[in-house]
Design an enzyme around this catalytic site. Structure first.
Site, PDB file in Angstrom:
ATOM      1  N   HIS A 165      80.563 -37.923  91.238  1.00  0.00           N
ATOM      2  CA  HIS A 165      80.466 -39.366  91.538  1.00  0.00           C
ATOM      3  C   HIS A 165      80.367 -40.224  90.289  1.00  0.00           C
ATOM      4  O   HIS A 165      80.519 -41.438  90.365  1.00  0.00           O
ATOM      5  CB  HIS A 165      79.249 -39.623  92.434  1.00  0.00           C
ATOM      6  N   ASP A 372      81.020 -46.827  84.699  1.00  0.00           N
ATOM      7  CA  ASP A 372      80.625 -46.535  86.078  1.00  0.00           C
ATOM      8  C   ASP A 372      81.644 -45.599  86.698  1.00  0.00           C
ATOM      9  O   ASP A 372      82.847 -45.752  86.438  1.00  0.00           O
ATOM     10  CB  ASP A 372      80.600 -47.843  86.894  1.00  0.00           C
TER      11      ASP A 372
HETATM   12  P1  ADQ Z   1      75.368 -45.847  91.904  1.00  0.00           P
HETATM   13  O1  ADQ Z   1      75.166 -45.711  90.448  1.00  0.00           O
HETATM   14  O2  ADQ Z   1      74.150 -45.940  92.722  1.00  0.00           O
HETATM   15  O3  ADQ Z   1      76.278 -44.705  92.526  1.00  0.00           O
HETATM   16  P2  ADQ Z   1      77.065 -48.089  93.001  1.00  0.00           P
HETATM   17  O4  ADQ Z   1      78.382 -47.538  93.325  1.00  0.00           O
HETATM   18  O5  ADQ Z   1      77.106 -49.439  92.399  1.00  0.00           O
HETATM   19  O6  ADQ Z   1      76.257 -47.197  91.983  1.00  0.00           O
HETATM   20  O7  ADQ Z   1      76.221 -48.163  94.315  1.00  0.00           O
HETATM   21  C1  ADQ Z   1      75.016 -48.872  94.371  1.00  0.00           C
HETATM   22  C2  ADQ Z   1      74.650 -49.125  95.834  1.00  0.00           C
HETATM   23  O8  ADQ Z   1      73.347 -49.666  95.887  1.00  0.00           O
HETATM   24  C3  ADQ Z   1      75.586 -50.089  96.500  1.00  0.00           C
HETATM   25  O9  ADQ Z   1      75.867 -49.645  97.794  1.00  0.00           O
HETATM   26  C4  ADQ Z   1      74.772 -51.399  96.543  1.00  0.00           C
HETATM   27  O10 ADQ Z   1      75.040 -52.212  97.648  1.00  0.00           O
HETATM   28  C5  ADQ Z   1      73.347 -50.892  96.623  1.00  0.00           C
HETATM   29  N1  ADQ Z   1      72.431 -51.837  95.973  1.00  0.00           N
HETATM   30  C6  ADQ Z   1      72.365 -52.135  94.676  1.00  0.00           C
HETATM   31  N2  ADQ Z   1      71.408 -53.051  94.453  1.00  0.00           N
HETATM   32  C7  ADQ Z   1      70.861 -53.311  95.644  1.00  0.00           C
HETATM   33  C8  ADQ Z   1      69.801 -54.157  96.059  1.00  0.00           C
HETATM   34  N3  ADQ Z   1      69.082 -54.897  95.220  1.00  0.00           N
HETATM   35  N4  ADQ Z   1      69.491 -54.156  97.364  1.00  0.00           N
HETATM   36  C9  ADQ Z   1      70.183 -53.398  98.230  1.00  0.00           C
HETATM   37  N5  ADQ Z   1      71.180 -52.594  97.894  1.00  0.00           N
HETATM   38  C10 ADQ Z   1      71.501 -52.545  96.606  1.00  0.00           C
HETATM   39  C11 ADQ Z   1      77.030 -43.570  92.022  1.00  0.00           C
HETATM   40  C12 ADQ Z   1      77.941 -43.842  90.838  1.00  0.00           C
HETATM   41  C13 ADQ Z   1      78.921 -44.937  91.178  1.00  0.00           C
HETATM   42  C14 ADQ Z   1      79.712 -44.555  92.431  1.00  0.00           C
HETATM   43  C15 ADQ Z   1      78.789 -44.135  93.545  1.00  0.00           C
HETATM   44  C16 ADQ Z   1      79.555 -43.570  94.722  1.00  0.00           C
HETATM   45  O11 ADQ Z   1      77.169 -44.206  89.700  1.00  0.00           O
HETATM   46  O12 ADQ Z   1      79.803 -45.182  90.099  1.00  0.00           O
HETATM   47  O13 ADQ Z   1      80.446 -45.687  92.855  1.00  0.00           O
HETATM   48  O14 ADQ Z   1      77.882 -43.144  93.099  1.00  0.00           O
HETATM   49  O15 ADQ Z   1      80.384 -42.524  94.331  1.00  0.00           O
END
Ligand code: ADQ
Length: 734
Positions: A165, A372
């Protein structure tokens, strides 16, 4: 197959939380994208999810039962100390920073690595306990990179997929990672390895080549005895988890609040886990720059920064939190007015209705990770714009950028141009906005997380099917019991053993591959049986073989691929004498290649000249080798000499000097009632296998196709089974 086999999903965290209410345990499923994607697949296939429950202490049996029965989840027990070293230690302080190209944040401790191995072992046991023939296993992410290899050892025929991921870094960065080779070998245990983007996949391939010397093509790589499929498969979101919320009363109420709070102003939203890879400080500084360089936005634009706390036990995350807080105070202090706060900061996880309302309401989403894997926020924002409103400003270093070309792409390290792009986004015409957003929206809805999950499993099924169908074409694994039976029954036996890559591991320089005492003992035990004729058949010079193995009683030696040999019990070398004049014209050409590639070198044998390039950057070395072979082929066409490509070597030698000729000389005596065993790992051994009688035990070491009847994976296994033959008591394991 897809519908009849169960799915075992393995990830570090289970998608559930165990909650204790009034003395009673209950379970609550989280609404994360992965859980949402897997749920319908798990329901259909009747599978289970294996992972850590998030509990710091061992859960009571009733809670574990509840997880299993209500949620089809199996909790892996990770004691607190192990968890800390594995999860916070190696996974989050070595792998996470390095895979995101932050080598200066790498913290490595060997005890953390040991814990990583141990944690992966515990996951392996949990999966093996649950596994039933026909099940598919899908392993997720960087916490479990050793697991595919461990599972392959334990359940060799299992269908195993692995998805990363996070990004896979460039090979320069990856090579910094302590224990990186083991990780690569671990993931190669899978049938299918998938990444979010082609770039991550390319990086992985380059690391395989540079660190393990393993070649691959765009979509596959040869592992010992199997082909591993490689894919770029970008994850999506579950659209209904967002669109489905838009009309809910809670969302509408949140929207009302936002309209009241920000009327007359444009809102830029940023939603991140508070992690240094997400680039929060850079975004804040860029926003400050935007306000300085574009004073017309003062009082007119608000940055709504929503940050969910993350990994707060790790020091660098605490520092980040302070840095973000300080920057926000500074900027708000510098630019704010009595009725306008430039940055509104929400430092907590927000509810789904709140999140959807914010996405729907915001004029711009500013998604600017420094690195990312994918970034789901970009896709979630776009999903919430069915009418084509809003602008996505997106970092080129998010995996999402590879498939979201209609976003306004930025380099978050370039504050000046990013500020300019954000200003442009604030002024974009309605038509351009709609065109860009509708194209993005349509793609995000179509390439959703369900399509992603289905595609991954379809590819896994396809790969495993091909593996199973094609297995007979490649040599099957050596049936050691049968071999042992045949060995014991035979009155006379011929054993032809290659040296490098068969009896000893390949070394960077030829002189480093000296035999150890264990090997000499093993050979001595084999030769002590008067029924055996044992020959080490190598490409090495006679003098080297004599020096290293000449003292082993009754061992036969064949040097320079069989150009010369010394039979057991004799000290006299036989074969042709070397004609060496040709070397004077070939040597300068090889020297020219050595001059071009420091680190490569020439080895001179009696019959041959060899250019070695194992220590050269792999792609460059292979490219030069192709050039060298083409040049030599032209030059030597009219002679009995030919250039041969071996494992990181180009060898010029007479055509007649090959192991096949030797086999023809020795083998007839042992055909029929006797027993012939030939083992080797490279192309020169193929000549030998081809010339043996049909019932000979020919064994290829390592992956790839071969004319040999059987295969063993590596030198350790070779020694193991040879050792077994030397034991008087049958079938004693060592
Ligand atoms: P993450 O590093 O967790 O995931 P991301 O893909 O941005 O990164 O997902 C974050 C999630 O958290 C999103 O669904 C977002 O809506 C939620 N979120 C963030 N801040 C929030 C808040 N304050 N309140 C509620 N929800 C919040 C890892 C990898 C990524 C990859 C994913 C999936 O680092 O690059 O996209 O896995 O493979």
């Amino acid at each position: 197959m897809a519908d009849s086999s169960r799915l075992i999903v393995v990830s570090n965290r289970l998608p559930v939380a165990l909650v204790r209410e009034g003395g009673e345990w209950t379970t609550k499923r989280s609404a994360g994208g992965l859980a949402t994607a897997m749920d319908p697949i798990l329901k259909r296939a009747g599978g289970v999810w294996i992972g850590w429950s998030g509990a710091q202490e061992e859960e009571p049996q009733e809670a574990i039962e509840l997880l299993r029965q209500e949620q089809s989840c199996i909790a892996v027990d990770l004691p607190a100390e192990l968890l800390e070293k594995f999860y916070e230690g190696y996974a989050n302080q070595a792998l996470w920073p390095l895979f995101h190209s932050f080598p200066s944040r790498l913290h490595f401790a060997s005890e953390n690595w040991e814990a990583y191995i141990e944690a992966n072992r515990r996951f392996c046991s949990a999966v093996a306990d649950e596994f039933r023939p026909g099940d598919r296993i899908w392993v997720h992410d960087y916490h479990l990179m050793l697991l595919p290899g461990m599972l392959r050892e334990r359940i060799p025929d299992a269908a195993i997929g692995f998805f990363l991921h996070i990004p896979f870094p460039g090979s320069d960065i990856f090579s910094i990672l302590p224990r990186g080779e083991e990780l690569l070998a671990g993931v190669l245990g899978a049938d299918l390895i998938a990444f979010h983007t082609h770039l991550h996949l390319q990086h992985f391939r380059m690391s395989l080549r540079r660190l393990l010397g393993i070649e691959s093509t765009v979509d596959r790589v040869e592992a010992p005895g199997r082909e591993v499929r490689l894919q770029a498969l970008p994850i999506g979101i579950a659209p209904d988890e967002f669109l489905g919320y838009q009309d809910k009363p809670e969302t509408q109420a949140e929207l009302e609040k936002l309209r009241a709070q920000y009327s007359g102003r444009k809102v830029i939203v940023a939603v991140d886990r508070l992690d240094y890879t997400k680039g929060l400080p850079d975004r804040l500084r860029t926003f400050r720059r935007l306000l300085s360089s574009h004073p017309e936005f003062i009082g007119k634009v608000v940055l709504l920064q929503i940050a969910v706390p993350s990994r707060e036990n790790i020091g660098s995350y605490q520092e980040l939190r302070s840095e973000v807080h300080e920057l926000i105070s500074e900027i708000n202090g510098e630019f704010g007015t009595p009725d306008w706060v430039p940055i509104v900061y929400i430092h907590r996880g927000i509810s789904r209705p709140e999140l959807v309302a914010v996405y729907q309401f915001a004029d711009i989403a500013w998604v600017s990770p420094l690195r990312d894997g994918m970034n789901l926020v970009a896709k979630e924002y776009v999903a919430c714009q069915p009418d084509g409103n809003g602008v996505l400003v997106l970092s080129a270093f998010a995996g999402a950028a590879a498939e979201m070309g209609e976003a306004l792409l930025i380099n978050p390290f370039d504050q000046e141009r990013t500020a300019f792009t954000v200003a442009r986004a604030l002024d974009l015409s309605e038509d351009e906005k709609r065109d860009r957003m509708l194209a993005l929206h349509e793609r995000v809805i179509r390439n959703n997380v369900f399509a992603w999950g289905d595609r991954f499993l379809m590819l896994l099924d396809e790969t495993v099917k091909i593996r199973r169908e094609h297995a007979p074409e490649r040599p099957p694994l050596l049936p050691v019991d049968e071999l042992e039976d045949a060995y014991r029954k035979a009155a006379r036996r011929l054993l032809l053993l290659d040296y490098d890559g068969t009896l000893v591991r390949l070394a960077a320089r030829p002189n480093e591959a000296t035999p150890d005492d264990n090997l000499r003992n093993l050979l001595a035990q084999l030769t002590s049986d008067p029924a055996n004729c044992v020959m080490v058949v190598s490409g090495r010079r006679a003098a080297d073989l004599e020096r290293w193995l000449g003292q082993v009683p009754h061992l036969g030696l064949a040097a320079e691929h069989g150009a010369r040999w010394r039979l057991p019990g004799s000290t006299a070398w036989q074969g042709r004498s070397a004609e060496t004049q040709w070397k004077d014209s070939v040597r300068p050409i090889l020297e020219h290649f050595v001059d071009r590639t420091p680190g490569s070198f020439i080895e001179e044998k009696e019959f041959a000249l060899v250019w070695h390039y194992r220590t050269i950057e792999a792609e460059f070395g292979d490219w030069l080798a192709t050039e060298l072979v083409a040049m030599l082929e032209g030059m030597l066409a009219e002679t009995e000499l030919r250039p041969y490509r071996g494992n990181k070597v180009v060898e010029v030698k007479p055509m007649w000097a090959n192991k096949g000729a030797l086999a023809s000389e020795l083998a007839p005596e042992y055909a029929g009632a006797g027993f012939i065993l030939a083992i080797g790992d490279d192309r020169t051994d193929e000549d030998l296998f081809a010339r043996l009688p049909e019932d000979a035990w020919s064994v290829h070491v390592g992956g790839g196709p071969s004319k040999a009847r059987y295969n063993v994976t590596d030198t350790v296994r070779v020694r193991e089974f040879l050792y077994r033959l030397t034991r008087q008591d049958r079938k004693t394991a060592i």
